[in-house]
Design an enzyme around this catalytic site. Structure first.
Site, PDB file in Angstrom:
ATOM      1  N   LYS A   1      -9.162   4.836  -7.076  1.00 45.26           N
ATOM      2  CA  LYS A   1      -9.886   6.096  -7.792  1.00 45.26           C
ATOM      3  C   LYS A   1     -10.794   6.876  -6.968  1.00 45.26           C
ATOM      4  CE  LYS A   1      -7.486   3.598 -11.808  1.00 45.26           C
ATOM      5  NZ  LYS A   1      -7.554   3.363 -12.991  1.00 45.26           N
TER       6      LYS A   1
ATOM      7  N   SER B   1      -5.621   2.983 -18.872  1.00 41.59           N
ATOM      8  CA  SER B   1      -7.186   3.326 -18.086  1.00 41.59           C
ATOM      9  C   SER B   1      -7.307   4.113 -18.615  1.00 41.59           C
ATOM     10  CB  SER B   1      -7.258   2.923 -16.511  1.00 41.59           C
ATOM     11  OG  SER B   1      -6.116   4.210 -16.005  1.00 41.59           O
TER      12      SER B   1
ATOM     13  N   GLY C   1       0.853  -1.278  -0.197  1.00 42.05           N
ATOM     14  CA  GLY C   1       0.207  -0.077   0.065  1.00 42.05           C
ATOM     15  C   GLY C   1       0.916   1.697  -0.039  1.00 42.05           C
ATOM     16  N   PRO C   2      -0.080   1.949  -0.178  1.00 44.77           N
ATOM     17  CA  PRO C   2       1.186   3.317  -0.397  1.00 44.77           C
ATOM     18  C   PRO C   2       1.679   3.944   1.133  1.00 44.77           C
ATOM     19  CG  PRO C   2      -1.504   3.614  -0.649  1.00 44.77           C
ATOM     20  CD  PRO C   2      -1.237   3.063  -0.364  1.00 44.77           C
ATOM     21  N   PRO C   3       2.784   4.460   1.272  1.00 43.21           N
ATOM     22  CA  PRO C   3       3.219   5.181   2.680  1.00 43.21           C
ATOM     23  C   PRO C   3       2.108   6.418   3.142  1.00 43.21           C
ATOM     24  CG  PRO C   3       4.446   6.241   0.624  1.00 43.21           C
ATOM     25  CD  PRO C   3       3.318   5.651   0.009  1.00 43.21           C
TER      26      PRO C   3
END
Length: 790
Positions: free
Chosen positions: A723, A680, A357-359
């Site tokens: 998103k 996308s 996952g993101p930081p």
């Protein structure tokens, strides 16, 4: 031959000695460390300081009995006791008389024995005894002159003593003789037998000293500085050996016992003891000795059988996880499933979890919570930037400065075989000419293989199956497929605004206040203030920047308080510019009105989702398509496919002019300094071009994502949750997405789903119908617009 003594048997404490024989009228220092021997010393101190000592037949036996010592020993008087720092006792024993060990005493905390004193045989003058005395004295002088280490005062006593029996005992006690030779001297029944035995031993000593002297003479001329040092160290080794025979503690005694106590596998113990014997036989000056000792000490320290056993309480584990981290329900459910299965089964192979996952999502801190919830120790290894395979598997011991790998080092530091082992930043591992560390991790992270993990330094297998490995990564694609296949990937989506608010109130604000010397009475954050910090000063998936901004507010408040200024107890949203400066992120990423040729796209980034506006315009030209905005190859191809689709359906869309002959089309994605790639954005680019050609505005409250084909089909994409959260953060109300991605909405928080409208589509025509505003003459009101909500 002396007559058999009729003295009464005395039951006394027995102290077995290694490589030491005590003679009557000789004082000997010994170091006592065995438990039974220490108890025997205590008993002797309580009963007139008298005890019996006897030499062991086998000096390596740790728990000798009466059958393991020679049948004839010495009655001694304990003159002095000194307790050492290492819990041993240094005793000064004075021999009084020879005794014969008749029978064992009562079983207890120490050995006791019935001792029969043996009288000294009468001194009978004879020519043979006199000749033997002269011979022993001459041989003794010769041995001393050739370098035997005998104190000067002892030498004077031996040369001037008139009693041949006492002279024999003193010579045997002060020369470097074998234990069997000394015992033979002690057991002699007549003076002639004693002197004959000593004469034989002295003859052997003379031969050895002559040989050493000859070797020294032959090689002395060729010895350089290093060889002389080696020779001196050999002499030092001989001195150490002599001190060891006098009862001093040898360097290797505790190491062998430590290796046996570890209860390592039999094959490993066999190798360790073999290396230990090699260490004992190694010269003290050898440079390899220190390396071999460090290796054996590591084997003795590793937790081969030691494991943390904690009672598994699933409800308590749930409470700990909820208290430490807000949200992350999937992760918590997986951990609780592991605990529940372990509680029912009793033992299972350690799971290999990978948090992606993101930081700023709390992946590393969650590892500590797992350790606390499971009752295990926690150890973290940062893998970021590692490029040497030896960091994982260790160096071979043939190299100077060799060390075990980080896995073995971590287990040695944790002192348990079942810790929670966090492999942080596993996607940042590199590879070069020194090997690929990720390939070395394959064996460690495979539950079918890691029970026999091989470290190059250990050279013996170590069982890692009880270790609970937890890996963290920011990007899953950067992890090699073979390594990814061995781990259970749990993705961390970005936090919603509500989740960030809860995290800030429950965790970040109390921690930040404490770190800056404040408390809730001096400074408070209103919920509206926290929301304003989230919206206007941070734009991230995690909460790391949020914590920084809150800390900045606390630091400025602390400074003002320290300077004597008055600070409002509650920080309001209007106060934030005074603390943090102007607002950094405004809602300028979405248009104020419906605009022609401008579409809100959705993108996935390492920090979570983001809004990606796509602009399209036309100009006089020859039908060329121009793409700008630092687009990657895949995204350029997606734009080409979208443009080709628009050209193929231009007539159906009401475009009457042959625009592909009269105009050039320019598609631009703002923030051109940031690289962008992926398929996308095809739906977004096609919508922007159609809006530009038809003059129909795009709804400003709508975002979209999806890949488009040349036939106008909308294909499935990834990163739906990230998103959607990005659209929600930007204040958008509608999201157009591929129909096949409708199933992924289950991961979107319910609060977000309630506030937004999701429009699943299969064809590009459905996208245009939902996104483009109808001409004024036929425009429908928002209440009657056709849309589908998931």
């Amino acid at each position: 031959m002396p007559k058999k003594s009729s003295a009464k048997l005395r039951e006394l404490p027995l102290i077995p000695l290694r490589d030491t024989v005590v003679f009557p009228r000789v004082t000997v220092p010994v170091i006592v460390k065995r438990e039974k021997s220490l108890k025997a010393l205590e008993a002797a101190m309580r009963h007139g300081r008298a005890a019996v000592v006897a030499a062991q037949r086998d000096p390596d036996r740790d728990d000798p009995g009466l059958a393991d010592v020679y049948p004839l020993g010495t009655l001694v008087r304990v003159r002095e006791l000194v307790k050492q720092d290492d819990k041993t006792v240094r005793a000064l024993l004075e021999g009084e008389a020879r005794v014969r060990l008749r029978r064992p005493g009562k079983e207890g905390s120490h050995l006791t024995v019935a001792a029969e004193p043996l009288p000294v045989p009468p001194a009978k003058k004879s020519d043979r005894a006199e000749a033997l005395s002269y011979s022993v004295l001459n041989q003794f002088r010769r041995v001393v002159n050739m370098g035997a280490n005998v104190p000067f005062d002892v030498l004077l006593v031996i040369l001037n003593v008139t009693d041949p029996w006492l002279m024999g005992d003193l010579v045997a006690a002060n020369l470097e003789l074998k234990t069997a030779e000394k015992q033979a001297v002690l057991e002699a029944r007549t003076v002639e037998e004693k002197l004959t035995q000593i004469s034989r031993s002295l003859s052997r000593q003379v031969k050895l000293l002559q040989m050493a002297s000859k070797i020294q003479a032959d090689t002395g001329r060729e010895l350089d500085k290093m060889q002389r040092e080696i020779f001196l160290r050999e002499q030092l080794k001989a001195i150490e050996k002599e001190l060891g025979q006098l009862g001093a503690k040898t360097d290797g005694d505790g190491l062998r016992e430590a290796l046996v106590r570890t209860k390592m596998p039999p094959e490993t113990l066999e190798k360790a003891l073999k290396e230990y014997e090699r260490l004992r036989a190694m010269p003290s000056y050898s440079p390899e000795q220190a390396h071999l000792r460090a290796y054996l000490e590591l084997l003795a320290e590793l937790p081969w059988r030691k494991a943390d056993e904690a009672k598994i309480d699933v409800p308590e584990a749930r409470r700990i996880l909820d208290a430490d981290h807000y949200g992350l329900e999937k992760v918590k459910e997986r951990i609780l499933e592991f605990l529940a299965v372990r509680k029912l089964v009793g033992r299972m192979r350690g799971p290999i979890l990978c948090f992606v996952g993101p930081p700023g999502m709390g992946k590393t801190s969650l590892g500590r919570s797992i350790a606390r919830a499971t009752g295990r120790k926690f150890w973290r290894v940062s893998l970021g930037g590692i490029r040497d395979e030896a960091e994982i598997r260790g160096h071979r011991r043939t190299y100077v400065g060799a060390l075990p790998g980080r896995l073995i080092q971590g287990l040695n530091a944790a002192k348990t075989r079942n810790p929670v082992f966090m492999l942080d930043e596993i996607d940042k591992v590199g590879a070069d000419h020194r090997g690929d560390p990720t390939a070395a991790l394959l064996e460690a992270l495979d539950p079918e293989q890691n029970s026999q993990f091989s470290d190059h330094y250990l050279e013996v297998p170590f069982d890692l199956s009880d270790v609970m490995f937890v890996a963290t990564a920011n990007v899953l694609d950067d992890i090699p497929h073979a390594l990814r296949d061995r781990m259970e990937v749990i993705e961390f989506p970005g936090y919603t605004e509500e989740e960030k608010l809860h995290i800030a109130e429950d965790h970040l604000i109390p921690k930040t206040l404490k770190d800056n010397g404040l408390d809730a009475k001096r400074l408070k954050f209103a919920p509206e203030t926290v929301r304003a910090v989230i919206r206007l000063y941070t734009r991230e998936a995690g909460v790391r920047n949020l914590e920084r901004e809150l800390a900045a507010v606390c630091r400025k408040a602390a400074r003002r308080l320290a300077e004597g200024e008055k600070v409002q107890a509650v920080v309001a949203p209007a106060d934030l510019p005074g603390y943090l400066g102007p607002e950094r992120f405004l809602d300028q990423e979405t248009e104020v009105t419906d605009t022609v040729g401008v579409v809100n796209g959705l993108a996935w980034t390492e920090a979570g989702g983001d809004i990606l506006q796509v602009e399209a315009t036309k100009m006089a030209g020859r039908g060329n398509l121009q793409l700008t905005g630092h687009l990657g190859k895949v995204m350029q191809e997606s734009a080409q496919a979208a443009y080709s689709y628009v050209r193929s359906v231009a007539a159906r869309l009401g475009v009457k002019e042959p625009f592909h002959k009269m105009y050039d089309v320019h598609v631009h994605v703002p923030q051109g300094a940031i690289p962008k790639d992926g398929p996308s954005a095809g739906v977004t680019i096609a919508t922007a071009v159609v809006s530009m050609l038809t003059g129909r505005p795009v709804r400003r409250d709508t975002a979209m994502t999806g890949e488009v084909t040349l036939r106008g089909r909308v294909l499935e994409i990834g990163g739906v949750k990230e998103k959607v959260l990005a659209a929600h953060r930007a204040g958008l109300k509608r999201v157009i997405m591929p129909a096949r991605n409708a199933k992924d909405l289950v991961d979107v928080p319910e609060a977000v789903r309630r506030e937004m409208e999701f429009i699943p589509v299969k064809q590009m025509s459905e996208v245009l119908e939902a996104a483009l505003v109808a001409p004024a003459s036929v425009r429908q009101s928002p209440k009657t617009a056709k849309s589908k909500k998931c």
